[in-house]
Design a protein around this motif. Sequence first.
Motif, mmCIF file in Angstrom:
data_model
loop_
_atom_site.group_PDB
_atom_site.id
_atom_site.type_symbol
_atom_site.label_atom_id
_atom_site.label_comp_id
_atom_site.label_asym_id
_atom_site.label_seq_id
_atom_site.Cartn_x
_atom_site.Cartn_y
_atom_site.Cartn_z
ATOM 1 N N ASP A 187 -11.823 -67.638 46.456
ATOM 2 C CA ASP A 187 -13.059 -66.980 46.901
ATOM 3 C C ASP A 187 -12.991 -65.481 46.679
ATOM 4 O OD1 ASP A 187 -14.161 -69.321 47.597
ATOM 5 O OD2 ASP A 187 -14.108 -69.013 49.771
ATOM 6 N N ILE A 188 -11.827 -64.920 46.989
ATOM 7 C CA ILE A 188 -11.694 -63.468 46.841
ATOM 8 C C ILE A 188 -11.798 -63.084 45.361
ATOM 9 C CG2 ILE A 188 -10.097 -61.532 47.129
ATOM 10 C CD1 ILE A 188 -9.056 -63.033 49.636
ATOM 11 N N LEU A 189 -11.171 -63.906 44.523
ATOM 12 C CA LEU A 189 -11.180 -63.631 43.087
ATOM 13 C C LEU A 189 -12.599 -63.676 42.538
ATOM 14 C CD1 LEU A 189 -8.665 -63.073 41.434
ATOM 15 C CD2 LEU A 189 -8.850 -65.358 40.474
ATOM 16 N N SER A 190 -13.367 -64.710 42.931
ATOM 17 C CA SER A 190 -14.714 -64.805 42.389
ATOM 18 C C SER A 190 -15.576 -63.690 42.977
ATOM 19 C CB SER A 190 -15.315 -66.176 42.666
ATOM 20 O OG SER A 190 -15.799 -66.246 43.969
ATOM 21 N N GLU A 191 -15.243 -63.274 44.186
ATOM 22 C CA GLU A 191 -15.995 -62.172 44.785
ATOM 23 C C GLU A 191 -15.729 -60.856 44.053
ATOM 24 O OE1 GLU A 191 -18.319 -62.247 46.992
ATOM 25 O OE2 GLU A 191 -18.516 -60.075 47.175
ATOM 26 N N THR A 192 -14.491 -60.651 43.609
ATOM 27 C CA THR A 192 -14.196 -59.411 42.887
ATOM 28 C C THR A 192 -14.956 -59.365 41.559
ATOM 29 O OG1 THR A 192 -12.259 -60.453 41.918
ATOM 30 C CG2 THR A 192 -11.877 -59.038 43.835
ATOM 31 N N ARG A 193 -15.314 -60.549 41.042
ATOM 32 C CA ARG A 193 -16.060 -60.564 39.781
ATOM 33 C C ARG A 193 -17.554 -60.320 40.027
ATOM 34 N NH1 ARG A 193 -12.438 -64.947 37.652
ATOM 35 N NH2 ARG A 193 -10.569 -63.704 37.288
ATOM 36 N N THR A 194 -18.121 -61.002 41.047
ATOM 37 C CA THR A 194 -19.570 -60.893 41.249
ATOM 38 C C THR A 194 -19.930 -59.785 42.243
ATOM 39 O OG1 THR A 194 -19.515 -62.505 43.014
ATOM 40 C CG2 THR A 194 -19.925 -63.346 40.824
#
Lengths: 223, 47, 215
Positions: free
Chosen positions: A14-21
């Motif tokens: 979740d954190i990783l996808s949040e850093t992208r979007t």
Amino acid sequence: MKTLNKALVIAWKDILSETRTKEIISSVLVFSILVIVIFNFAFSGSQQTMISLAPGILWVTFAFAGVLSLNRAFIQEKDDDCLEGLMMCPVGRETIYLGKMLGSLFFMLFVEAIVLPVFALLFNVNVISLPLIAITVLTTLGFVTIGTLFSALAVNTKAREMVLPILFFPIVAPIIISAVSASGMALGGESWGSISSWLGVIAAFDVIFLVVSYFVFSFVIEE
Amino acid sequence: MDNLGYLFAAFAVIWAGLFTYILVLTQKQRQLRRDIDWLKETLKKSE
Amino acid sequence: MKIKILLGVSTVLMLVALYMVFIFAPETESGVVQRIFYFHIPLAWIAFLAFFVVFVASIMYLWKRDIKWDAFASSSAEVGLVFTTLFLLTGSIWAKPEWGVWWTWDSRLTSSLILWLIYIAYFIIRSYISEEGQRARFSSVIGIIGFIDVPIVVITIFLWRTAHPRIEAMDPRVTATLMVSIATFTALYFLLFALRLAMKQDEDKLNRLKAFLRR
């Protein structure tokens, strides 16, 4: 320990996808600051009245921000059909709960870490104190334990975004009351002794609902 | 002690509330009855 | 049959309770409004009992997966909600002559209001879900969480503030009246609950039949 590791992997996803979007954190951050500014318009008063209102404003802001960010936690998964993928992973439903919960906890704490200093600046109060940080962390934990469960529930109903607030607010009422009272004391410079009974209530809420949500979560997302 | 009105109001509220609830239940019951009749008719037609 | 017995019992008890509340119980120093309390306290106690039944039935549903338990839970929640509403209203009517205001953020008022909101949410969410099994699962989860929340709400709000009268040493006649009153409302609860449950079960059966026929 294995469960925790797996949960951390889900949270990390979740954190990783949040850093992208940067979808959740940016909008929740802007929203929180807007709420604080609007409260400032609504209650313009002397320094003294502002200090007595500050804890209430702070926690209304965080509660609203919490609903906003928790809603996203599962709507994204649902819309992109990621929930099915997550459920097919060789992990228990409980692990999914822990992972999503830790992810949301991280987002909330991240937003709060930025909003608190801004709040201190705008309201001219001192928020950087150990008791206040303890209150914030414990209350946020309470928000996300129950919020993650209800968010997963809400996303499967017809009304989606509308369901979470009507369920979330009455249930978290006790910790909002406790957090407001305790932060009022902390801002007034009172000692740990008087704050600790409130902290106790918040911690009890956290523990009880962490355990209960952990066990009932699997009933909410089974399909 | 001129509070008799309040006592009256409290009891009126309790009775009114219970009766409204029972009224709602009766209405639901009527709806059920209608549904049953509809079902019976459909069944008869299909036979 | 059961319903007829319950109806008889609650009618008789209601008459006895009315006699005791208005004639048998002595006037206290707070005057005639104090008699509201003989109905107010039983309503509160029954609301709590009703939500406890919801809690147990919700656990039973998640455990056994029998839709019957969902009918139990939702029927009891409905009766509980009616009683909580009445309890809030009578409390408010009592507060006006006693405290001079209709509402105050006293501990028990506030906690009852939160309780009321939780079960309102319970029914709103039920109305948002059309699939039977899912509705039962979700409302069971809310029934469990909501009930567990109640003691926490009560403790918090007691820490927060309280102005509610504490029950002190009472006249035995007052105690007796209160007991009869509680018995009355308990019988009334079971009556309404049994009626609602029977209806709910018929509704479910009918809906299943309808769905079957439409196919």
